[in-house]
Scaffold this active site. Sequence first.
Site, PDB file in Angstrom:
ATOM      1  N   HIS A 188       0.831  -1.202   0.000  1.00 59.11           N
ATOM      2  CA  HIS A 188       0.000   0.000   0.000  1.00 59.11           C
ATOM      3  C   HIS A 188       0.872   1.261   0.000  1.00 59.11           C
ATOM      4  CE1 HIS A 188      -3.378  -2.614   0.824  1.00 59.11           C
ATOM      5  NE2 HIS A 188      -4.210  -1.587   0.879  1.00 59.11           N
ATOM      6  N   HIS A 235       0.929  -3.684   8.978  1.00 62.30           N
ATOM      7  CA  HIS A 235       2.358  -3.669   8.659  1.00 62.30           C
ATOM      8  C   HIS A 235       3.161  -3.172   9.854  1.00 62.30           C
ATOM      9  CE1 HIS A 235       2.602  -4.668   4.381  1.00 62.30           C
ATOM     10  NE2 HIS A 235       1.518  -3.952   4.190  1.00 62.30           N
TER      11      HIS A 235
END
Length: 259
Positions: A160, A209
Amino acid sequence: MAIHDLLAGRAAVSLRRLLHFARQELGVVVALGVIAGGIAAFVEIADDMTEADGQAMDRAVLDWMRPTADPADAIGPDWLQTAMTDITALGGLSVLLLFALVATGVLLIQKKPFSAVMLAVSLAGGLLLSEGLKGVFERDRPPEIHRAVETLNASFPSGHALLSTVFYLTLGVMLERAFARKRMKAYVLGSAVVIAMLVGVSRVYLAAHWATDVLAGWAIGAAWAMACWLFAYLVERRALRAGLRDQPRIVIEPPVTGE
């Protein structure tokens, strides 16, 4: 002494030429700096990721944002998690592909096929980089008990963060060329950077993440976006110069006066 003076003179001339090039081609210099800095930062982050200090930092950031094992428990007000979930979608592949199709259509309508191709190349290259690097490092995601969103593949680097940096920076650079005022150029580029940063922060906030995943995604994403811009700039400048060379020269003959 003569050799020393000769070398000093040549060094001064080279320095003047370098400064002249930097003034004339500031965009190229900045792009080269971003490419080199992004690659160097990615290598450093990838190295730190495997060491105790890097892992400790990742854990500290996660514990600060997610103090308990409950995915609904995070710093900030209740609405912040909903906002971060919405923001993180701006870096999702489906949303980026949709935006890319719209932007490509606009560029084609404006008869800018090369820009449309470069936008597609930048996004496709970013996707290949993301998936390839994930396959190389194969890092585990943060513990599932903390995650507030679903995840699919490896953690490092953040896809992302990488893809949003590539797409929004590339689009920002294309848009800023449409404005003459420096304030508008800075606003467009600044907006692109802010969106990419918010997407990255949202990935850490939602425990999708580690922090170093996002930092690495930003670094390599910026490097790839600037590499694509630099290639497009050099191609367009070469085409412009070729067009100027091919233009017929108009010679104005002096009037002939009678004797």
